[in-house]
Write a protein that holds these residues in place. Structure first.
Motif, PDB file in Angstrom:
ATOM      1  N   UNK A  27      -4.637  -8.312  -2.745  1.00  9.13           N
ATOM      2  CA  UNK A  27      -5.240  -7.957  -1.465  1.00  9.13           C
ATOM      3  C   UNK A  27      -5.691  -6.674  -1.448  1.00  9.13           C
ATOM      4  N   UNK A  28      -6.156  -6.438  -0.339  1.00 15.68           N
ATOM      5  CA  UNK A  28      -6.088  -4.859   0.038  1.00 15.68           C
ATOM      6  C   UNK A  28      -5.443  -4.557   1.072  1.00 15.68           C
ATOM      7  N   UNK A  29      -4.964  -3.300   1.388  1.00 12.43           N
ATOM      8  CA  UNK A  29      -5.218  -1.896   0.422  1.00 12.43           C
ATOM      9  C   UNK A  29      -4.583  -1.794  -0.811  1.00 12.43           C
ATOM     10  N   UNK A  30      -4.376  -0.824  -1.559  1.00  9.99           N
ATOM     11  CA  UNK A  30      -4.075  -0.514  -2.691  1.00  9.99           C
ATOM     12  C   UNK A  30      -2.330  -0.281  -2.605  1.00  9.99           C
ATOM     13  N   UNK A  31      -1.906   0.292  -1.304  1.00 11.48           N
ATOM     14  CA  UNK A  31      -0.587   0.388  -1.133  1.00 11.48           C
ATOM     15  C   UNK A  31      -0.364   0.327   0.463  1.00 11.48           C
ATOM     16  N   UNK A  32       0.838  -0.691   0.579  1.00  7.64           N
ATOM     17  CA  UNK A  32       1.389  -1.066   1.833  1.00  7.64           C
ATOM     18  C   UNK A  32       2.832  -1.019   1.937  1.00  7.64           C
ATOM     19  N   UNK A  33       3.019  -0.936   3.281  1.00  8.62           N
ATOM     20  CA  UNK A  33       4.740  -0.839   3.470  1.00  8.62           C
ATOM     21  C   UNK A  33       5.230  -2.248   3.628  1.00  8.62           C
ATOM     22  N   UNK A  34       6.545  -2.399   3.058  1.00  3.89           N
ATOM     23  CA  UNK A  34       7.251  -3.707   3.257  1.00  3.89           C
ATOM     24  C   UNK A  34       8.263  -3.298   4.096  1.00  3.89           C
ATOM     25  N   UNK A  35       8.607  -3.939   5.112  1.00  7.87           N
ATOM     26  CA  UNK A  35       9.723  -3.516   6.418  1.00  7.87           C
ATOM     27  C   UNK A  35      10.544  -4.780   6.317  1.00  7.87           C
TER      28      UNK A  35
END
Length: 166
Positions: A114-122
């Motif tokens: 998917x998008x975006x290229x960078x995400x935060x995992x919490x």
């Protein structure tokens, strides 16, 4: 029971700039694996209904989460609020906070497209403590796989995981 935190500059004729950081610099920025695949996914749960899917967005943003045959599809529009999230909940919200243990895992493996290229995992424990890692290299057209060492989950109770948010 902290209600307010004040930063006070004292002294006559003071000018300058303060930068007060409230979010720690992430210790972990993970890139997708070149060797992992579908068979390696190991997020704890049974079937498509457990853990349940969940989503949260502040006023002015929107998020949605729907179960798929392999996990969750998250739709979002962060607008001016700047964030929205979706993911998995081990808590049914009707009783005290339920959780699962990650203590038997050395790593957590999952796939994302998917998008975006960078995400935060919490990842949150049943006491609402959070561990955060950032995932880089997400592709809108091809599912890629990440391996997150359980050791990256510092500051939370790994035996009482309640939420996984992306």
């Amino acid at each position: 029971k902290i209600r307010l935190i004040y930063i006070i500059v004292e002294g006559e004729n003071q000018t300058g700039t303060l930068m007060v950081n409230r979010i720690p610099t992430p210790r972990w920025i993970l890139q997708p694996s070149s060797t992992l695949g579908l068979q390696d996914i190991n997020i704890p749960g049974q079937g498509v209904s457990y853990p349940s899917v969940t989503h949260i967005a502040p006023d002015g943003a929107s998020a949605g989460a729907e179960s798929t045959d392999r996990g969750v599809k998250i739709t979002y529009d962060t607008k001016d609020a700047g964030w929205a999230l979706g993911g998995f909940s081990y808590d049914d919200f009707g009783t005290p906070v339920e959780s699962v243990s990650f203590s038997g895992l050395s790593q957590l493996v999952f796939g994302i497209k998917g998008t975006p290229q960078k995400i935060k995992l919490e990842i949150k424990d049943s006491s609402n403590n959070s561990a955060v890692v950032y995932l880089n290299g997400i592709d809108p057209n091809q599912e890629k796989f990440w391996s997150m060492p359980i050791s990256a989950l510092s500051g939370i109770d790994k035996t009482k995981i309640s939420f996984i948010y992306f």
